[in-house]
Design an enzyme around this catalytic site. Structure first.
Site, short mmCIF file in Angstrom:
data_model
loop_
_atom_site.label_atom_id
_atom_site.label_comp_id
_atom_site.label_asym_id
_atom_site.label_seq_id
_atom_site.Cartn_x
_atom_site.Cartn_y
_atom_site.Cartn_z
N GLU A 58 0.81 -1.22 0.00
CA GLU A 58 0.00 0.00 0.00
C GLU A 58 0.85 1.27 0.00
O GLU A 58 0.60 2.20 -0.75
CB GLU A 58 -0.92 -0.01 1.22
CG GLU A 58 -1.78 1.22 1.34
CD GLU A 58 -2.60 1.22 2.62
OE1 GLU A 58 -3.05 2.30 3.01
OE2 GLU A 58 -2.78 0.15 3.23
N GLU A 59 1.87 1.32 0.85
CA GLU A 59 2.65 2.55 0.99
C GLU A 59 3.78 2.68 -0.02
O GLU A 59 4.14 3.78 -0.40
CB GLU A 59 3.23 2.65 2.41
CG GLU A 59 2.21 2.95 3.48
CD GLU A 59 1.53 1.70 4.02
OE1 GLU A 59 1.88 0.59 3.57
OE2 GLU A 59 0.63 1.84 4.86
#
Length: 112
Positions: free
Chosen positions: A2-3
């Site tokens: 996600e990051e």
């Protein structure tokens, strides 16, 4: 993923900490996992990450902005490599014997 946009797979649990009465008066569990990168191309999420880069672990450990907590985590990681023991999941039947549940335990790297 996600990051950073980096695809990875779980290897083992390294360590965790628990704090009571943390932010907003709540308890907090913080888990650190050892992951194996499946891709190396970094594509950071601009809403969550200001900057990220691959670094040698020695460079990260000696960086002046690294906290004592993260230095301890690095030391734990290096010890886990040296002794070749990790906390890994094993699927075990639950008490009803209908589904499995992961039970995390310390195993030698050759056992999994």
């Amino acid at each position: 993923m996600e990051e950073t946009g980096i695809e990875s797979e779980f290897v083992s649990l390294l360590c965790f900490r628990q704090k009571h009465d943390y932010k907003f008066g709540r308890s907090d569990l913080y888990f650190i996992c050892i992951m194996k990168a499946k891709t190396l191309d970094i594509r950071p999420c601009p809403n969550e990450v200001k900057a990220c880069q691959w670094m040698k672990i020695e460079d990260f450990a000696s960086h002046p902005d690294v906290t004592d907590t993260n230095r301890f985590i690095i030391k734990s990681y290096m010890e886990s490599l040296k002794h070749e023991h990790h906390i890994v999941p094993t699927d075990v039947l639950d008490y009803r014997r209908k589904i499995t549940q992961p039970i995390y335990s310390i195993k030698a790297q050759t056992d999994y």
